[in-house]
Enzyme design. Structure first.
Site, PDB file in Angstrom:
ATOM      1  N   GLY A 116      -1.956   7.989   0.434  1.00 37.41           N
ATOM      2  CA  GLY A 116      -2.152   6.810   0.686  1.00 37.41           C
ATOM      3  C   GLY A 116      -0.790   6.697   1.331  1.00 37.41           C
ATOM      4  O   GLY A 116      -0.394   5.672   2.226  1.00 37.41           O
ATOM      5  N   LYS A 117       0.707   6.937   1.090  1.00 38.26           N
ATOM      6  CA  LYS A 117       1.893   6.384   1.472  1.00 38.26           C
ATOM      7  C   LYS A 117       2.183   7.517   2.513  1.00 38.26           C
ATOM      8  O   LYS A 117       2.603   6.793   3.834  1.00 38.26           O
ATOM      9  CB  LYS A 117       2.757   7.330   0.269  1.00 38.26           C
ATOM     10  CG  LYS A 117       2.665   6.141  -1.065  1.00 38.26           C
ATOM     11  CD  LYS A 117       3.811   6.720  -1.685  1.00 38.26           C
ATOM     12  CE  LYS A 117       4.571   5.706  -2.997  1.00 38.26           C
ATOM     13  NZ  LYS A 117       2.853   5.926  -3.702  1.00 38.26           N
ATOM     14  N   CYS A 233       6.011   6.766 -10.616  1.00 33.97           N
ATOM     15  CA  CYS A 233       4.735   5.798 -11.286  1.00 33.97           C
ATOM     16  C   CYS A 233       5.060   6.040 -12.843  1.00 33.97           C
ATOM     17  O   CYS A 233       4.901   5.355 -13.325  1.00 33.97           O
ATOM     18  CB  CYS A 233       3.542   5.645 -11.049  1.00 33.97           C
ATOM     19  SG  CYS A 233       2.958   7.292 -11.025  1.00 33.97           S
TER      20      CYS A 233
END
Length: 515
Positions: A116-117, A233
């Site tokens: 995603g990043k 996270c």
């Protein structure tokens, strides 16, 4: 349904948050927020907002990001399969925004899976510069590579390496490095109950030791004046402020760029207020920590820049210097010389369709590297009408266009050395799906646009053959309608088809199809 959280964890959070604790605890009764991020390599933010069939609300820390309404199923729309957006947890979009990527940068996403990043970084590079996406776990690199291919990344390389070996291979090389570090995952407890089951009181300390090693190794690959964004996270201070404070104590050439306390970002704890936190009781998203580290520009020490003596240091140095000499120009010149090679090569061998575990540059069973380049050049002339830039790299019979010379990857576990163009079969070049997903309609001699609302788009994505009259094709002047067609959804590339006599043979790969 409220998540059942470990008592030890909740007691620690109560001590950490004080009067905010009750609000924090109540947030776990809420449904996690969903989000998508526009893939600006293919579609603008404004276009996606206009075309979206479900309601979108802007995410404050990501200009290309949107919250999706509860019950929305963005993965069940043709636009998802055309790579127009990435489905991503909203808070996870923040670290790349702090990295400050500019077109032309050389960027390392060190712990990149599932991608995603990396796709977010690639969009900011706009096809210029270099992105190396790495993950230490071989199985996770499969999803990483597929996501980069789906979202049309042309200038990316996927590695399966340790931070130490990357730093040795590319000393003082990158402008920006993202370290989305492996962590205890406490910030994802509301979204993923499996993270709760795996958590133990000593888990943060185990990860903190790993994170220190990763950070200390990774910065050796950063050029003077470069930027590192470290993110997790999790809520544990041992993995966040503790890791950064220890790093700054032992690396005086780095400073912490203040981002905490600005916009949606709460300040860090333990005297590290310049770091940033996203709290689930304060924002519409899960828990995240971020620290932006800036090198002061001073020359790096010999110990930091020393490379593995077993690597092709001189050739890698050449690839570094090519940043100032125009990689695209050299790559185009190489491709141009390959175009002049006559013949299609000998009989092609059987291919597995996989590239993992094969050394770059291994002789193609289709007749050798020059024959493979010649077959590829014939395809680009007949089907594209132009020559994509990049260094041609062969993995067996599979051809990639790499942003780096193949010598720069010698000795590294390379999953994808660049943009996958296709493979050689019986002396002919067969275009790969990732070649199509990165193209725009104007870059193909033949294209076809299917309406997302007609049912034809879903039929194509399911692998079905379509009946398409010739007049529906867009064909370049002076060219025949017969041949490979770039199939699009509402004008955005989705894959290949092969048209002849009113029938479109479906070339959409089985492993990617709509289910």
């Amino acid at each position: 349904m409220a998540v059942q959280l470990p008592g030890t964890f909740m007691q620690r959070m109560k001590e950490m948050l004080g009067p905010e604790y009750e609000q924090f605890a109540e947030s776990y009764k809420e449904t996690p927020y969903g989000g998508i991020r526009a893939n600006t390599l293919k579609i603008s933010v404004e276009e996606l907002r206009t075309l979206s069939s479900f309601k979108l609300a802007p995410i404050p820390w990501c200009p290309a990001g949107f919250y999706t309404e509860e019950g929305a199923r963005p993965g069940k729309h043709p636009y998802y399969h055309a790579g127009l957006y990435y489905i991503q947890e909203p808070s996870a979009m923040a670290p790349v925004e702090l990295l400050g990527v500019q077109p032309g940068d050389y960027v390392l996403d060190l712990c990149a899976a599932p991608g995603g990043k990396s796709t977010q970084i690639a969009a900011k590079l706009k096809g210029e510069g270099l992105l190396i996406s790495n993950d230490l776990h071989p199985e996770r690199t499969k999803a990483l590579a597929k996501n980069l291919e789906l979202y049309g990344v042309r200038n990316g390389i996927v590695l399966n390496e340790s931070p130490e070996r990357i730093a040795a291979a590319f000393p003082v090389f990158f402008d920006r490095i993202l370290i989305d570090a492996p962590c205890s995952g406490e910030g994802m407890f509301r979204k993923d109950e499996d993270m709760v089951k795996q958590w133990e009181p000593e888990t943060p300390l185990k990860y903190a030791a790993m994170q220190r090693d990763i950070l200390n190794s990774a910065v050796k690959a950063l050029k003077p004046g470069g930027t590192v964004v470290y993110s997790t996270c999790t809520f544990a201070t041992e993995e966040n402020e503790g890791t950064i404070s220890e790093f700054l104590d032992t690396h005086p050439e780095f400073s912490l760029v203040t981002v905490g306390g600005t916009g949606s970002f709460a300040p860090g704890l333990q005297g590290l207020s310049g770091a940033a936190r996203l709290w689930p009781h304060k924002v519409k998203g899960e828990g995240h920590f971020m620290a932006v580290l800036r090198h002061d520009g001073s020359p790096r020490s010999p110990e930091e820049t020393a490379s593995d003596p077993g690597q092709a240091v001189a050739e890698r140095t050449l690839s570094v210097s090519s940043r100032n000499n125009g990689v695209k120009g050299e790559a185009t010149a190489r491709a141009g010389s390959a175009r002049q090679v006559s013949g299609r090569g000998g009989k092609g061998g059987r291919t597995s369709g996989k590239s993992g575990g094969t050394s770059p540059g291994r002789q193609s069973e289709g007749g050798g590297e020059e024959a493979a380049r010649a077959a590829y050049s014939l395809f680009t002339e007949d089907q594209l009408g132009w020559q994509p830039s990049g260094f041609p790299v062969l993995f067996g019979d599979h051809l990639y266009l790499s942003p780096l010379p193949k010598a720069a990857l010698n000795g590294l576990k390379t999953i994808r050395p660049g943009w996958y163009a296709g493979h050689i079969r019986s002396g002919r070049f067969i275009p790969g799906h990732p070649l199509a997903t990165a193209l725009h309609p104007a870059e193909s001699i033949r294209s076809l646009s299917l309406s997302s609302g007609s049912g034809e788009a879903v039929s194509y994505l399911k692998g079905e053959t379509l009946s398409i009259p010739e007049e529906r094709l867009t064909v370049g002047p002076g060219n025949s309608a017969k041949g490979y067609v770039l199939v699009c959804v509402d004008g955005y590339s989705a894959g290949w088809g092969k048209w002849q006599d009113g029938m479109l043979k479906n070339e959409y790969p089985a492993g990617w199809r709509w289910t």
